[in-house]
Design an enzyme around this catalytic site. Structure first.
Site, PDB file in Angstrom:
ATOM      1  N   SER A 109       0.867  -1.188   0.000  1.00 22.67           N
ATOM      2  CA  SER A 109       0.000   0.000   0.000  1.00 22.67           C
ATOM      3  C   SER A 109       0.896   1.229   0.000  1.00 22.67           C
ATOM      4  CB  SER A 109      -0.864  -0.030   1.263  1.00 22.67           C
ATOM      5  OG  SER A 109      -1.430   1.238   1.490  1.00 22.67           O
ATOM      6  N   TYR A 138      -2.693  -0.906   9.952  1.00 26.17           N
ATOM      7  CA  TYR A 138      -2.703  -1.173   8.505  1.00 26.17           C
ATOM      8  C   TYR A 138      -1.358  -0.742   7.903  1.00 26.17           C
ATOM      9  CZ  TYR A 138      -4.146  -1.193   3.609  1.00 26.17           C
ATOM     10  OH  TYR A 138      -4.224  -1.438   2.246  1.00 26.17           O
TER      11      TYR A 138
HETATM   12  N1  LIG Z   1      -8.452  -0.838  -2.448  1.00 25.77           N
HETATM   13  C1  LIG Z   1      -7.393  -0.072  -2.314  1.00 25.77           C
HETATM   14  O1  LIG Z   1      -7.418   1.137  -2.581  1.00 25.77           O
HETATM   15  C2  LIG Z   1      -6.099  -0.687  -1.823  1.00 25.77           C
HETATM   16  C3  LIG Z   1      -4.949   0.134  -1.830  1.00 25.77           C
HETATM   17  C4  LIG Z   1      -3.747  -0.424  -1.397  1.00 25.77           C
HETATM   18  C5  LIG Z   1      -3.695  -1.751  -0.997  1.00 25.77           C
HETATM   19  N2  LIG Z   1      -4.829  -2.504  -0.997  1.00 25.77           N
HETATM   20  C6  LIG Z   1      -4.700  -3.909  -0.573  1.00 25.77           C
HETATM   21  O2  LIG Z   1      -5.290  -4.744  -1.559  1.00 25.77           O
HETATM   22  C7  LIG Z   1      -5.749  -5.963  -0.961  1.00 25.77           C
HETATM   23  C8  LIG Z   1      -7.197  -6.196  -1.358  1.00 25.77           C
HETATM   24  O3  LIG Z   1      -7.984  -5.138  -0.825  1.00 25.77           O
HETATM   25  P1  LIG Z   1      -9.413  -4.711  -1.425  1.00 25.77           P
HETATM   26  O4  LIG Z   1      -9.411  -3.249  -1.475  1.00 25.77           O
HETATM   27  O5  LIG Z   1      -9.718  -5.528  -2.603  1.00 25.77           O
HETATM   28  O6  LIG Z   1     -10.331  -5.115  -0.151  1.00 25.77           O
HETATM   29  P2  LIG Z   1     -11.713  -5.886  -0.002  1.00 25.77           P
HETATM   30  O7  LIG Z   1     -12.604  -5.663  -1.180  1.00 25.77           O
HETATM   31  O8  LIG Z   1     -12.195  -5.520   1.353  1.00 25.77           O
HETATM   32  O9  LIG Z   1     -11.282  -7.429  -0.010  1.00 25.77           O
HETATM   33  C9  LIG Z   1     -10.571  -7.984   1.059  1.00 25.77           C
HETATM   34  C10 LIG Z   1     -10.513  -9.479   0.856  1.00 25.77           C
HETATM   35  O10 LIG Z   1      -9.764 -10.045   1.951  1.00 25.77           O
HETATM   36  C11 LIG Z   1     -10.452 -11.223   2.359  1.00 25.77           C
HETATM   37  N3  LIG Z   1     -10.159 -11.557   3.754  1.00 25.77           N
HETATM   38  C12 LIG Z   1     -10.166 -10.726   4.840  1.00 25.77           C
HETATM   39  N4  LIG Z   1      -9.926 -11.430   5.965  1.00 25.77           N
HETATM   40  C13 LIG Z   1      -9.744 -12.725   5.570  1.00 25.77           C
HETATM   41  C14 LIG Z   1      -9.465 -13.932   6.266  1.00 25.77           C
HETATM   42  N5  LIG Z   1      -9.320 -13.965   7.608  1.00 25.77           N
HETATM   43  N6  LIG Z   1      -9.349 -15.075   5.551  1.00 25.77           N
HETATM   44  C15 LIG Z   1      -9.501 -15.075   4.211  1.00 25.77           C
HETATM   45  N7  LIG Z   1      -9.778 -13.962   3.493  1.00 25.77           N
HETATM   46  C16 LIG Z   1      -9.898 -12.813   4.178  1.00 25.77           C
HETATM   47  C17 LIG Z   1     -11.912 -10.899   2.159  1.00 25.77           C
HETATM   48  O11 LIG Z   1     -12.631 -12.113   2.116  1.00 25.77           O
HETATM   49  P3  LIG Z   1     -14.176 -12.250   2.623  1.00 25.77           P
HETATM   50  O12 LIG Z   1     -14.883 -11.021   2.121  1.00 25.77           O
HETATM   51  O13 LIG Z   1     -14.623 -13.507   1.944  1.00 25.77           O
HETATM   52  O14 LIG Z   1     -14.133 -12.326   4.086  1.00 25.77           O
HETATM   53  C18 LIG Z   1     -11.879 -10.155   0.840  1.00 25.77           C
HETATM   54  O15 LIG Z   1     -11.931 -11.075  -0.238  1.00 25.77           O
HETATM   55  C19 LIG Z   1      -5.552  -5.764   0.559  1.00 25.77           C
HETATM   56  O16 LIG Z   1      -4.357  -6.401   0.948  1.00 25.77           O
HETATM   57  C20 LIG Z   1      -5.422  -4.262   0.704  1.00 25.77           C
HETATM   58  O17 LIG Z   1      -4.655  -3.913   1.837  1.00 25.77           O
HETATM   59  C21 LIG Z   1      -6.019  -2.002  -1.401  1.00 25.77           C
END
Ligand SMILES: NC(=O)c1ccc[n+]([C@@H]2O[C@H](COP(=O)([O-])OP(=O)(O)OC[C@H]3O[C@@H](n4cnc5c(N)ncnc54)[C@H](OP(=O)(O)O)[C@@H]3O)[C@@H](O)[C@H]2O)c1
Length: 245
Positions: A138, A151
């Site tokens: 991130s 985070y």
């Molecule tokens: N979106 C952004 O702007 C952004 C920016 C920088 C980095 N990121 C990183 O990108 C990655 C994906 O984020 P996103 O934005 O796509 O978030 P998201 O839509 O909230 O998705 C998060 C995912 O993590 C899974 N998860 C959470 N806890 C879990 C557990 N205990 N076991 C298995 N799966 C688990 C969730 O599964 P369930 O829903 O099935 O529980 C979901 O599929 C993360 O690492 C985040 O830090 C995102």
């Protein structure tokens, strides 16, 4: 371009992980899509036989073993693992006031589960072809901003994990990729006043992730990369068709 590649994607039930699982399968890969929400996983995998869903809580040994067992039963080997699963924690709270339960929960999935799942997957990765590990970092994992709490700390630690694994695992490639602000449920929670139309959709940031899992991707192991640098580009730029997976 990814025919024959076998790829584990965690966090595949939502946001970036879901877009990556669909994109990898669309380019011919066999995908192990991991998440907790079985219904959302099944909806994501509908219409393709190339996505195998694994319902698993990756903070539990049982969940992590379920991923390894599914692989053992199918191919025994994988060529890439993309660690997308993650939690945000409580936005806008300073370290001095940060709640212990949230601290532990975020550290558990964002860092510890990546390490422990990697241990489970290491034999299958070593049995794969030109294996690749991608950790999702991130912007605040590289330059902290006040209020991002555990985070930001967990993503900094993940950067260290990538650097160490790159040094210890010369037979594979490992990358840290920052997706940049992306239109997902996590982002909406982190920045509720942001207009989602002003940031890329998860589908827009897939080119770099597609490229890196190709067996002939030229990016050196340990590279710290930005997915935004590749939006709108051909993921296979500079990769000879003869080097197809
Ligand atoms: N979106 C952004 O702007 C952004 C920016 C920088 C980095 N990121 C990183 O990108 C990655 C994906 O984020 P996103 O934005 O796509 O978030 P998201 O839509 O909230 O998705 C998060 C995912 O993590 C899974 N998860 C959470 N806890 C879990 C557990 N205990 N076991 C298995 N799966 C688990 C969730 O599964 P369930 O829903 O099935 O529980 C979901 O599929 C993360 O690492 C985040 O830090 C995102």
């Amino acid at each position: 371009m990814l025919a024959g590649r076998r790829i584990v994607v965690t966090g595949a039930s939502s946001g970036i992980g879901r877009a990556l699982a669909v994109a990898y399968a669309g380019h011919g890969a066999e995908v192990y899509a991991v998440g907790r929400d079985a219904e959302r996983l099944a909806a994501m995998a509908r219409g393709t036989s190339r996505i195998h869903t694994v319902e698993a809580d990756l903070t539990t040994a049982t969940g992590r073993r379920a991923v390894a067992t599914t692989i053992e039963h199918r191919s025994g080997a994988i060529d890439a693992a993309v660690h997308c699963a993650g939690l945000l924690g409580v936005p806008g709270v300073a370290l001095a006031a940060y709640p212990e339960a949230e601290w532990r929960a975020v550290l558990e999935i964002n860092l510890t589960a990546v390490q422990l799942l990697h241990q489970q997957l290491a034999p299958a990765l070593d049995a794969g072809t030109s294996p690749v590990v991608i950790a999702i970092s991130s912007t605040v994992g590289r330059m902290p901003r006040p209020g991002w709490g555990i985070y930001a700390v967990s993503k900094h630690a993940l950067e260290g994990w990538v650097a160490l694994l790159a040094a210890e695992w010369p037979q594979g490639r490992v990358y840290s990729v920052n997706p940049g602000g992306t239109r997902t449920p996590m982002r909406a929670t982190a920045l509720p006043r942001e207009d989602p139309a002003t940031i890329p959709a998860p589908e827009d940031i897939t080119p770099l992730f597609l490229r890196l899992v190709h067996q002939a991707a030229p990016e050196p192991t340990g590279a710290v990369l930005e997915a935004r640098d590749w939006t709108g580009r051909d993921p296979w730029e500079g990769i000879a068709p003869s080097a197809d997976a």
